[in-house]
Write a protein that holds these residues in place. Sequence first.
Motif, PDB file in Angstrom:
ATOM      1  N   SER A  32       0.855  -1.198   0.000  1.00 29.62           N
ATOM      2  CA  SER A  32       0.000   0.000   0.000  1.00 29.62           C
ATOM      3  C   SER A  32       0.885   1.239   0.000  1.00 29.62           C
ATOM      4  N   ASN A  33       0.915   1.950  -1.131  1.00 26.94           N
ATOM      5  CA  ASN A  33       1.777   3.123  -1.177  1.00 26.94           C
ATOM      6  C   ASN A  33       1.021   4.426  -1.054  1.00 26.94           C
ATOM      7  N   CYS A  34      -0.303   4.381  -1.205  1.00 22.26           N
ATOM      8  CA  CYS A  34      -1.027   5.654  -1.219  1.00 22.26           C
ATOM      9  C   CYS A  34      -2.472   5.494  -0.776  1.00 22.26           C
ATOM     10  N   LEU A  35      -2.964   6.487  -0.065  1.00 17.47           N
ATOM     11  CA  LEU A  35      -4.393   6.586   0.224  1.00 17.47           C
ATOM     12  C   LEU A  35      -4.867   7.885  -0.393  1.00 17.47           C
ATOM     13  N   LEU A  36      -5.785   7.784  -1.313  1.00 11.91           N
ATOM     14  CA  LEU A  36      -6.281   8.964  -2.003  1.00 11.91           C
ATOM     15  C   LEU A  36      -7.699   9.254  -1.528  1.00 11.91           C
ATOM     16  N   VAL A  37      -7.878  10.469  -1.002  1.00 12.78           N
ATOM     17  CA  VAL A  37      -9.196  10.851  -0.500  1.00 12.78           C
ATOM     18  C   VAL A  37      -9.650  12.064  -1.301  1.00 12.78           C
ATOM     19  N   PRO A  38     -10.278  11.837  -2.424  1.00 12.43           N
ATOM     20  CA  PRO A  38     -10.615  12.961  -3.298  1.00 12.43           C
ATOM     21  C   PRO A  38     -11.826  13.745  -2.797  1.00 12.43           C
ATOM     22  N   ALA A  39     -11.774  15.060  -2.982  1.00  9.64           N
ATOM     23  CA  ALA A  39     -12.936  15.888  -2.657  1.00  9.64           C
ATOM     24  C   ALA A  39     -13.908  15.823  -3.835  1.00  9.64           C
ATOM     25  N   LYS A  40     -15.043  16.430  -3.631  1.00 13.54           N
ATOM     26  CA  LYS A  40     -16.084  16.405  -4.664  1.00 13.54           C
ATOM     27  C   LYS A  40     -15.538  17.011  -5.967  1.00 13.54           C
ATOM     28  N   GLY A  41     -15.715  16.303  -7.063  1.00 15.27           N
ATOM     29  CA  GLY A  41     -15.301  16.821  -8.351  1.00 15.27           C
ATOM     30  C   GLY A  41     -13.826  16.670  -8.650  1.00 15.27           C
ATOM     31  N   GLU A  42     -13.077  16.068  -7.742  1.00 13.90           N
ATOM     32  CA  GLU A  42     -11.632  15.952  -7.973  1.00 13.90           C
ATOM     33  C   GLU A  42     -11.313  14.769  -8.897  1.00 13.90           C
ATOM     34  N   VAL A  43     -11.923  13.671  -8.606  1.00 13.80           N
ATOM     35  CA  VAL A  43     -11.743  12.480  -9.440  1.00 13.80           C
ATOM     36  C   VAL A  43     -13.120  12.048  -9.898  1.00 13.80           C
ATOM     37  N   ASN A  44     -13.210  11.697 -11.154  1.00 14.59           N
ATOM     38  CA  ASN A  44     -14.506  11.377 -11.718  1.00 14.59           C
ATOM     39  C   ASN A  44     -14.728   9.867 -11.739  1.00 14.59           C
ATOM     40  N   PHE A  45     -15.659   9.419 -10.950  1.00 15.92           N
ATOM     41  CA  PHE A  45     -16.006   7.994 -10.986  1.00 15.92           C
ATOM     42  C   PHE A  45     -17.170   7.839 -11.936  1.00 15.92           C
ATOM     43  N   SER A  46     -16.844   7.494 -13.165  1.00 10.56           N
ATOM     44  CA  SER A  46     -17.878   7.547 -14.187  1.00 10.56           C
ATOM     45  C   SER A  46     -18.915   6.469 -13.957  1.00 10.56           C
ATOM     46  N   GLU A  47     -20.133   6.890 -13.914  1.00  7.83           N
ATOM     47  CA  GLU A  47     -21.251   5.953 -13.833  1.00  7.83           C
ATOM     48  C   GLU A  47     -21.834   5.764 -15.225  1.00  7.83           C
ATOM     49  N   GLN A  48     -21.590   6.750 -16.068  1.00  9.10           N
ATOM     50  CA  GLN A  48     -22.254   6.801 -17.358  1.00  9.10           C
ATOM     51  C   GLN A  48     -21.424   6.114 -18.422  1.00  9.10           C
ATOM     52  N   GLU A  49     -21.618   4.830 -18.577  1.00  3.50           N
ATOM     53  CA  GLU A  49     -20.905   4.127 -19.627  1.00  3.50           C
ATOM     54  C   GLU A  49     -21.711   4.244 -20.903  1.00  3.50           C
ATOM     55  N   ARG A  50     -21.084   4.764 -21.916  1.00  5.33           N
ATOM     56  CA  ARG A  50     -21.805   4.907 -23.193  1.00  5.33           C
ATOM     57  C   ARG A  50     -21.241   3.912 -24.211  1.00  5.33           C
ATOM     58  N   ALA A  51     -21.901   3.874 -25.362  1.00  5.42           N
ATOM     59  CA  ALA A  51     -21.484   2.894 -26.372  1.00  5.42           C
ATOM     60  C   ALA A  51     -20.120   3.270 -26.941  1.00  5.42           C
TER      61      ALA A  51
END
Lengths: 702, 189
Positions: free
Chosen positions: A363-382
Amino acid sequence: MLRSTDEIIADLKAGKCSTFTGGVHPPDEKSLSNTTDIQTLPLPDKIVLPLRQHIGTEGNVCVAEGDYVKKGQALTKSTHPFAVPVHASTSGTVVQIGPHVVAHPSGLSEACIVIEADGQDEWTTLTPLAHFRSLPQQTVVEAICDAGISGMGGAGFPTHIKTGNSKTIDFLIINGVECEPYITSDDRLMQEHAWQIRQGIDVLHHLISPKAVVIAIEDNKPDAIKAMQIACQDKPEYLVVAVETKYPAGGEKQLIQMLTQREVPRHGLPADIGILMFNVGTCFAVASAIYEGKPLIERVVTVTGRAVRQPGNYWARLGTPVGHLLVHADYQVKKQPTPQVVMGGPMMGFTLSSMAVPIVKISNCLLVPAKGEVNFSEQERACIRCGACADACPASLLPQQLFWHAKAKELDKAQSYNLFDCIECGACAYVCPSEIPLVHYYRQAKAEIRLEKEEKSRAEKAKERFEARNARLIREKQEREERHQKAKEAREAALATKQQSAPAADSSPAKDKVAAALARAKAKKAAQVHSNQSTAPDNDADKKAQVAAAIARAKAKKEAAQASDSQENSADDERKAKVAAAVARAKAKKEAAQANDSQENSADDERKAKVAAAVARAKAKKEAAQLNEDSVDAEPDTHSQKIKPSTDTSSVQVHNAESLSAEKANGHAPANVDKEKRKRIAAAVAKAKAKQAAKRNNSEAE
Amino acid sequence: MSVYIALVAIGALALTFGLVLGYASIRFKVQSDPLVQQLDELLPQTQCGQCGYPGCRPYAEAIANGDDINKCPPGGEATMKKLADLMGVEPKPLNAEAQENDVKKVAYIREDECIGCTKCIQACPVDAILGASKQMHTVITDECTGCDLCVEPCPVDCIDMVPVKTTTNSWKWNFKQSPKGDIPIKMVS
């Protein structure tokens, strides 16, 4: 054609460096955490150490719950070459050995050792090997293994396997590239502990003796480059090389390609092309293990992201729960839409399922992103077939094709597009305009294929076991048949010899006589006892007596048959004897019925019955004598026995007497199976008949 | 004259090839039906007998002789499709009873209740149960194929079929099954 080692060294000295195809340039965000010194965390109350923190197998636990362990004490050991031990990272008591949630994207549990820290933080005895140059190589490699060191860059490959390599190595590459955004743990380690890293490199250099040592650092870390250059300035064969900043330059295969333009073969290892690579963190751990004797019990962890107030690097003991680290970095839950902690970087990390997950060797890193910092895409498109992923792929694969086949579960086709050469760097997903989580599909497909292979080998094993079992059953059956056959032959042989010697056998009839006489005497005694008791017949005793009598009768019959058998050899005689027995039986029955009838009236009648029985006995004797002159003694005796019990309906002791005589009679080896069987059947019939008669007597008596 | 030469030449050739072929048919004789072999390899080798045949190989032989391909519950949909592919027939839906149990299971003996009758040991087609008469029995989980055959003979009903737990090794990156964690793969720049 491989370029010669000297050519490569000359190029590297001149600062010329090649590149790999593909790659991406995400914003590196390293300045968030690389400006402050590495801080030491206060000890957590509880330490959770997963038994397996590396690639390979876990060792055997060598402590028990309740044990007191010291800091640096080995908790597992194994003779398996791919197992490295786990050490207690602080002193305290082992409170639990069992499943605990671990650093794995699935959020599943694995076997862990939980230690409650006592706060003393007391070291166990350490054995440094500072004079390692004078020791045999094997000893040093073993020390590295015993220190529990496995690759700290991310894969967790056991270090002693690499150092114990017997191939000739041209290049020893020290990987300080750290290409993934946000992560700065190696950067800070190089800046602050360059000398110790250099010591680790010395140890590895001594073990491997390569032609050149290359320390590769991305050119966005000028301070680290400078620190390493100063640390290595007295060693001209240690080359500190700045490589282009491009993700994923820190990948093993990519870095080898950049530095040497050699490509690692598909199913091979870097050692096959004369290269070994170690992470700077691993070098630091090797130096600690050899110069100070300290096992691997802590590592630098970057805690970063905009949802923590104090991003930076921390020395964290292995087994420290993530929550403990976050508290000290001042985690602001409110800055996140949903609480979310990523272990690893934004490209290859995974979201943790729980704050109780412990820090492990990789374990080299713990990333705690604030809102809008990293995009966890829910919207998978074709997929729009733009081909951007193929341009970005550092392994020169066709991510689009892989995606189609993985999605359609056409696993063999996905494999034909070299799915297993994918290093899961995430560059394709990063550039995808349709936000397709491509790596996720590849990981699923890879897992499917792996499990399918496992299934197949299991099926193969099951088949083998099934066939082995069938073969065994057939073999056993054959053996059994053979045994039976042999036994039968032996029996027949024994019979043949017996028939020859039978006429000469005199001792057995004598024995029979004794046995019969004994039985007779006992039966008489029993009858006397009965006559004393018969005035107050009680129902229960009656029934018991009947059963006993029946058994006794059967035994007597059997004995008689055996006794007569041993003397007469011709079937003719036997039949005669049987007829006689049957006649006697019938008479006895009749007598018994009469006797029973009369029993009702008075004790006088009982005497009459006895007389009748005696008469019957006498008659039977006479008959038997007439029919079978040879078996004069044995036959009538048994008849008398048969009659008596049927008259004395409640005599319990008769049974004992008869069983005794039967035991004696059993001493006779049965001459012939067939005959014996016939006798048994006859006995059973007689028993049944006697029972019937007794019943009738009883009902009449009532 | 040339006619005779031709006849002799052709005849000689025919004889030679005939001998070669005859020899080859003996020398390179295929021992068993390769189709049965292939079918057998596709089957899961649980030896459970749920197809109605005593083991996987007999069922493979039956399929080769034209039996239905949808009788193998442990193999499930995937095996049925592969069998259909190999036999060149249309895939059929599995039997009703074959459909219901899709989860992989292994036998588990409740050891306190075991009376040591060895009946399950005799029933196990792959020798995956360990024990002796009047001694407690136990299942070697790694060898158990989950065929169910030991459950029926147990006189005290102490054998359960328990679903195999997913471990970190057998996890298939299915976030729907374990709704924890996902991979961040894109940053907003």
